[in-house]
Design an enzyme around this catalytic site. Structure first.
Site, PDB file in Angstrom:
ATOM      1  N   HIS A  64     -25.463  37.933  55.842  1.00 50.41           N
ATOM      2  CA  HIS A  64     -26.518  38.579  54.903  1.00 50.41           C
ATOM      3  C   HIS A  64     -26.315  39.388  53.847  1.00 50.41           C
ATOM      4  O   HIS A  64     -25.360  40.167  53.938  1.00 50.41           O
ATOM      5  CB  HIS A  64     -27.154  39.551  56.382  1.00 50.41           C
ATOM      6  CG  HIS A  64     -28.417  40.245  56.054  1.00 50.41           C
ATOM      7  ND1 HIS A  64     -29.565  39.890  55.882  1.00 50.41           N
ATOM      8  CD2 HIS A  64     -29.161  40.811  55.602  1.00 50.41           C
ATOM      9  CE1 HIS A  64     -30.654  40.121  54.980  1.00 50.41           C
ATOM     10  NE2 HIS A  64     -30.418  40.613  55.135  1.00 50.41           N
ATOM     11  N   VAL A 122     -23.572  41.595  59.048  1.00 51.06           N
ATOM     12  CA  VAL A 122     -22.686  41.314  58.351  1.00 51.06           C
ATOM     13  C   VAL A 122     -22.589  39.854  58.413  1.00 51.06           C
ATOM     14  O   VAL A 122     -22.212  38.835  57.132  1.00 51.06           O
ATOM     15  CB  VAL A 122     -21.573  41.547  58.343  1.00 51.06           C
ATOM     16  CG1 VAL A 122     -21.042  42.983  57.783  1.00 51.06           C
ATOM     17  CG2 VAL A 122     -20.653  41.348  58.790  1.00 51.06           C
ATOM     18  N   GLU A 123     -23.864  38.818  58.690  1.00 53.35           N
ATOM     19  CA  GLU A 123     -23.664  37.972  59.057  1.00 53.35           C
ATOM     20  C   GLU A 123     -25.670  37.096  59.156  1.00 53.35           C
ATOM     21  O   GLU A 123     -25.905  36.813  58.137  1.00 53.35           O
ATOM     22  CB  GLU A 123     -23.107  37.598  60.954  1.00 53.35           C
ATOM     23  CG  GLU A 123     -21.630  37.545  60.622  1.00 53.35           C
ATOM     24  CD  GLU A 123     -21.004  36.500  62.331  1.00 53.35           C
ATOM     25  OE1 GLU A 123     -20.938  36.097  62.180  1.00 53.35           O
ATOM     26  OE2 GLU A 123     -20.294  37.417  62.764  1.00 53.35           O
ATOM     27  N   MET A 124     -26.302  37.286  60.378  1.00 53.40           N
ATOM     28  CA  MET A 124     -27.532  37.010  60.434  1.00 53.40           C
ATOM     29  C   MET A 124     -28.524  38.339  60.230  1.00 53.40           C
ATOM     30  O   MET A 124     -29.909  37.573  60.234  1.00 53.40           O
ATOM     31  CB  MET A 124     -27.594  35.976  61.459  1.00 53.40           C
ATOM     32  CG  MET A 124     -27.281  34.358  61.757  1.00 53.40           C
ATOM     33  SD  MET A 124     -26.986  34.007  62.678  1.00 53.40           S
ATOM     34  CE  MET A 124     -29.007  32.676  62.286  1.00 53.40           C
TER      35      MET A 124
END
Length: 389
Positions: free
Chosen positions: A135, A177-179
């Site tokens: 993200h 830090v991902e979705m």
């Protein structure tokens, strides 16, 4: 919307890079990949009209006999992966919905990132990045492990913090830090799309409110359990075909076993699923450790500092870069690093080349997944958000 039907009993589940083959006969689970002569690139195969006999043939080949004491071939029938699921009965409806959600970017905060972003089924089940980009273009702390054959892992992630694929599916969805989503956000998105509501009702009949975060994870797990890569040339060798490997590859297999690589990378998925300090015998370059204490962050146990779960080595030619830090791109270099840091030995260039040749024989037939057509958003569907909290 097209509905995928799966075959059990004698039909054979195709394996490939881009999708799941449709059929007009349905049953509770897809069947396995038909065997195919291996070539340089992994193959996708169509369903065969009859069952493949999945057995180890009697052999007098001493190398096959020795290899069988350390390894198992991946079953040709994908139903075998379903046997490892706990409290999650696979059905065609769960499979179809799980496949859609695996490719669904709208359940991420930016609505750009899906499971397939970091675990790309068109190339090795990972993202070919040092560490994954999530993200807001944030870079994650670790290299993405492959999703292929992950149902055979006894724990997920480099540090083993997820016990199964259901728990693993929930992690990236919520990681900032991902979705960067939340369970409530995921449910809100899915409930705003009537087609998804109906699909959840079909997948979880009898539940008063089936659109839940847990059920999202349940369906993704059912889909991911089919992402197997059977019938590699090494599997054919294990089943009794002495000619499946050439002489260089056989020497590599022998060197792999004789030098102790099987201590951490053996069994059906070429991993022990144990946790080992990176630098068991000799500390590698500090840059490769990247300051990551691995399993210790979960267990806080003495001896777990810089320890990581041994990754699968199946399809390893497609899963570069290597190690949790993703800083080694060459498979030969990775073998050299592991021999010195984990085994305390220095392999010759010839031995490294032979082991690399052997490892490439573990590339199997890739899962064939037909790219799903996702339902349209509605006026009530949340809009993308790109802010970093």
């Amino acid at each position: 919307m097209k509905k995928v039907y799966l075959l059990v009993s004698v039909m054979i589940f195709a394996a490939a890079i881009t999708g799941c083959k449709k059929s007009e006969n349905i049953s509770a689970a897809p069947a396995a990949n038909a065997p195919q002569t291996a070539v340089e690139a992994p193959k996708a195969v169509e369903p065969a009209p009859s069952a493949v006999v999945d057995e180890l043939k009697p052999t007098q080949d001493e190398l096959i006999i020795e290899a069988r004491t350390n390894f198992e071939p991946i079953p040709l029938n994908v139903e075998e992966g379903y046997k490892l699921l706990k409290n999650n009965t696979p059905t065609p409806e769960k499979f179809e919905l799980g496949k859609m959600l695996y490719f669904e970017p709208r359940i991420s905060k930016s609505q750009l990132i899906s499971c397939n972003t970091c675990h790309n089924l068109s190339f090795g089940g990972d993202d070919y990045q040092q560490t994954s980009i999530g993200h807001g273009w944030q870079r994650g702390p670790r290299n993405a492990p492959t999703v292929l054959n992950s149902v055979y892992n006894t724990a997920q992630f480099w540090d083993g913090r997820a016990g199964d694929l259901k728990d693993q599916a929930k992690g990236p969805l919520q990681a900032s830090v991902e979705m960067a989503a939340t369970p409530a956000y995921v449910v809100e998105v899915l409930k705003s799309i009537p087609a998804y509501v109906e699909l959840f009702k079909a997948a979880f009949p009898g539940e008063a409110d089936p659109v839940t975060f847990d059920n999202v994870a349940n369906t993704i797990e059912v889909f991911e359990a089919t992402l197997l890569t059977p019938n590699s040339r090494f599997d054919q060798f294990l089943r009794g075909d002495s000619n499946a490997l050439n002489e260089t590859e056989k020497k590599g297999l022998k060197a792999y076993m004789d030098n102790g690589c099987v201590s951490c990378h053996s069994g059906i998925n070429l991993t022990s699923d144990g946790y080992y300090p990176f630098g068991l015998k000799e500390t590698p370059e500090a840059r490769l450790l990247a300051g990551d204490k691995g399993r210790f962050g979960i267990s806080e146990a003495e001896g777990d500092e810089f320890a990581f779960k041994a990754p699968t080595l199946r399809n390893v030619e497609y899963t570069a870069p290597y190690f949790h830090s993703g800083l080694v791109w060459d498979l030969g270099e990775a073998v050299a690093v592991m021999s010195s840091s984990q085994l305390g030995i220095e392999l010759s260039n010839e031995e490294i080349e032979q082991i690399v040749a052997f490892l490439k024989t573990t590339t199997g037939e890739m899962p064939k997944v037909e790219y799903p057509v996702l339902p349209a958003s509605t006026i009530n569907t949340p809009k993308p958000t790109f802010t970093i909290d």
